[in-house]
Write an enzyme that holds these catalytic residues in place. Sequence first.
Site, PDB file in Angstrom:
ATOM      1  N   LYS A 207       1.366 -27.726  18.821  1.00 50.10           N
ATOM      2  CA  LYS A 207       0.127 -26.981  18.860  1.00 50.10           C
ATOM      3  C   LYS A 207       0.254 -25.719  17.997  1.00 50.10           C
ATOM      4  O   LYS A 207       1.360 -25.284  17.708  1.00 50.10           O
ATOM      5  CB  LYS A 207      -0.256 -26.656  20.309  1.00 50.10           C
ATOM      6  CG  LYS A 207       0.738 -25.814  21.096  1.00 50.10           C
ATOM      7  CD  LYS A 207       0.279 -25.713  22.540  1.00 50.10           C
ATOM      8  CE  LYS A 207       1.075 -24.673  23.297  1.00 50.10           C
ATOM      9  NZ  LYS A 207       0.709 -24.586  24.718  1.00 50.10           N
ATOM     10  N   HIS A 221      -9.551 -17.219  18.610  1.00 46.94           N
ATOM     11  CA  HIS A 221     -10.628 -18.214  18.520  1.00 46.94           C
ATOM     12  C   HIS A 221     -11.570 -18.001  17.346  1.00 46.94           C
ATOM     13  O   HIS A 221     -12.593 -18.678  17.258  1.00 46.94           O
ATOM     14  CB  HIS A 221     -11.482 -18.250  19.804  1.00 46.94           C
ATOM     15  CG  HIS A 221     -10.827 -18.893  20.966  1.00 46.94           C
ATOM     16  ND1 HIS A 221     -11.515 -19.599  21.928  1.00 46.94           N
ATOM     17  CD2 HIS A 221      -9.532 -18.954  21.351  1.00 46.94           C
ATOM     18  CE1 HIS A 221     -10.682 -20.039  22.839  1.00 46.94           C
ATOM     19  NE2 HIS A 221      -9.467 -19.656  22.514  1.00 46.94           N
ATOM     20  N   ASP A 287      -6.811 -28.915  23.588  1.00 40.91           N
ATOM     21  CA  ASP A 287      -6.525 -27.650  24.236  1.00 40.91           C
ATOM     22  C   ASP A 287      -7.556 -27.491  25.343  1.00 40.91           C
ATOM     23  O   ASP A 287      -8.629 -28.099  25.318  1.00 40.91           O
ATOM     24  CB  ASP A 287      -6.588 -26.492  23.243  1.00 40.91           C
ATOM     25  CG  ASP A 287      -5.717 -25.318  23.670  1.00 40.91           C
ATOM     26  OD1 ASP A 287      -5.384 -25.230  24.865  1.00 40.91           O
ATOM     27  OD2 ASP A 287      -5.378 -24.488  22.814  1.00 40.91           O
TER      28      ASP A 287
END
Length: 765
Positions: A207, A221, A287
Amino acid sequence: MTGETWRDHRVDIEERLDALIAEMSPEEKIAQLGSYWADQRSSDEIIAPMQDVFSEGRPSFDRAVRDGIGQLTRVFGTSPVTAAEGMERIRTAQRQLVSGTRLGIPAIVHEECLTGFTTLGATVYPTALAWGATFDPDLVAEMARAIGRDMAAVGVHQGLSPVLDVVADYRWGRVEETMGEDPYVVATLASAYVEGLQESGVIATLKHFAGHASSRGGRNHAPVSMGERELRDLVLPPFEMAVRSARARSVMNSYTETDRVPAAADRWLLTDLLRGEWGFEGTVVSDYWAVAFLKSKHGVAGTMAEAGRLAIHAGLDVELPDSSAFLELHADDPDPQRTSADIDTALRRVLRHKIELGLLDEGWAPAEPADHDLDSPENRSIARRLAEKSIVLLENSGAALPLAARTPRIAVIGPCVDDPSAMMGAYSYPVHVLPRHPQFGLGIEAESLPEALRAQFPGAEVVVERGCPLQTPGDDLELMRAEQAAKTADVAVVVVGDHAGMFGKGTSGEGSDAPSLDLPGDQVRLVERILASGTPVVLVVLSGRPYALGRFVGRAAAIVQAFMPGVEGAGALARVLSGAVNPSGHLPVQVPHGAAALPHTYLAPPLGQDGDRISNLSIAPAFPFGHGLSYTSFEVSGLALDRAEMPTDATVTAVVTVANTGARHGETVVQLYSADPVAQVTRPVRQLVGYARVALDAGETTRVSFRLHADRFSFTGLSRRRIVEPGEIRLSAGLSVGELAQTATVVLTGATREVAHPVLRTEVA
């Protein structure tokens, strides 16, 4: 083939899959692509983004798993449980799945494991950024094997680690979770972690795929502003190595969007590239709530059903941490045949994992609960060695280090000096979960730095002062007490930096992004006051990111950088300060000189480098990538190549001499960089192509050879394909990107070559 033949381990795996899938109803198929989180916390106890929003209306376990379930989410990592209690919860859930559903398929159990198994009482290892500072893949693999053994022993099958994000902006809160700013260092260390974890029988999850650390402004984000070439050359190489070489079995998407396409809905990324180009055969897991975010945050889906269909068509196989969008895959479906085919494709991948894990074998049963030791002496030994090798001596201009054995009075000053949890990252259990359960304390034995210094200097008086709060403005009285403590001491150890925490509850960690690279709160003012006291200052930066230290260079007697070195970190720091341990860490990120210039990594092309006098803002670092001093001295010399020319499909070997020219044993990291001065697209001025950690006695010399295939000089060209181009390549060797004493040139000859299956590693001997 019918009946229960899919439970027979003697039958070929593809036949077992065919038999099981043929028996499954549409509802049972979708259930295997989902997960369940038995999470009962309130909205002020979140440990994942928007957890409070998406946790509302969660069905009971009985209802959620009536058709089965793919995964169980964080049985150990949600609220405090002992090893035996967590195993009992798993056993209860798995028994219900086996006996209470039509097909009796057990679930895969997943947990976080970035700084160790994220559960009560488990060893807390250094953060990933500290792994980067070790430049030691073998030690990282040893740690991962230990983590995997602990997880497998209690019934966990999948770990949501490692993080392969390449740092692009130091302000980003999750820098501590990365292994630094160089894709080759990240690739080699991450691959070592994957191999270690999977050797212990636990699936590793790469990840965040891809570009999470490249978000605009270093904001969690945020969208990614990056073209395909930069993505391929700087962001994707660690993932490619971990897939092709380490054979990672799972990948997790990034929350971000690149060129306006969210990763969770990007078929080019999750299918064409990952599976088509790289040959990945494992599962892609979301996620947490990333599929739901396609509707609620990205706005590319009008309903949860549309979000689910976008994700599964892109190549995402499992929805975490709960089932929501995938449960609605067939709602108002304009193309049910396509959706059913996507479901079957994802289902086959999920069930293959379950077969490989033995979950579908006849007679499988969950392990009996037992009190496993998750913080064993072996674990502590690994954590201690990692911590010691990760500490970076940045400067020792005042020769204050190592501290004299008979130092009478040591002042230890800083906002978090007496808090052992300051040594731990945001995904460590003591920081991630236990602040909401104060009755457990840290849940693990850990000492503070003052305690460790008292043990290391038994005859010294160790005086502790906070000086200022971590983030908020301090008061003059507290500052004056710290200043007075420094004035009456023989040395002041000033500890500044971060305390990890989630979503702004700390200064480092997920959602704890930095507005600038100045030290948080009043810490700059604190350091200035202690420097002005006249007492020699050893500045210790205990942080999850590099901070601007230029104003202190040449003024502090010594500067030490520690990237949250874990439960053994205090002792490791004390031993480095005393000289019992010779520091050997090297920077996996640059340390900025000033906080005003935009963050910058060493891999910028010529236009992004300092020196052209095109701006009033200097971006030259205080300390460059790869830098790290020792209590001895090292010299790199005699760089020689075995050839002056080579075809674009051949290899070249570079050999250097490394000497310990000092008076004591020590370790260093010799580094090899390449430069491509003329190429069809702009290239980094220098880029690491090989490194080796070397241990030498005083006066000892060794030779280190780097064997590089021409693929190591490849890049994404104008055609957006990876190529090796003829022309001059300059190789330089040294102890950091700013200290390259030796340079040699090799000329690549022949035609430009497209590279489909590159040689990814440099062989070191």
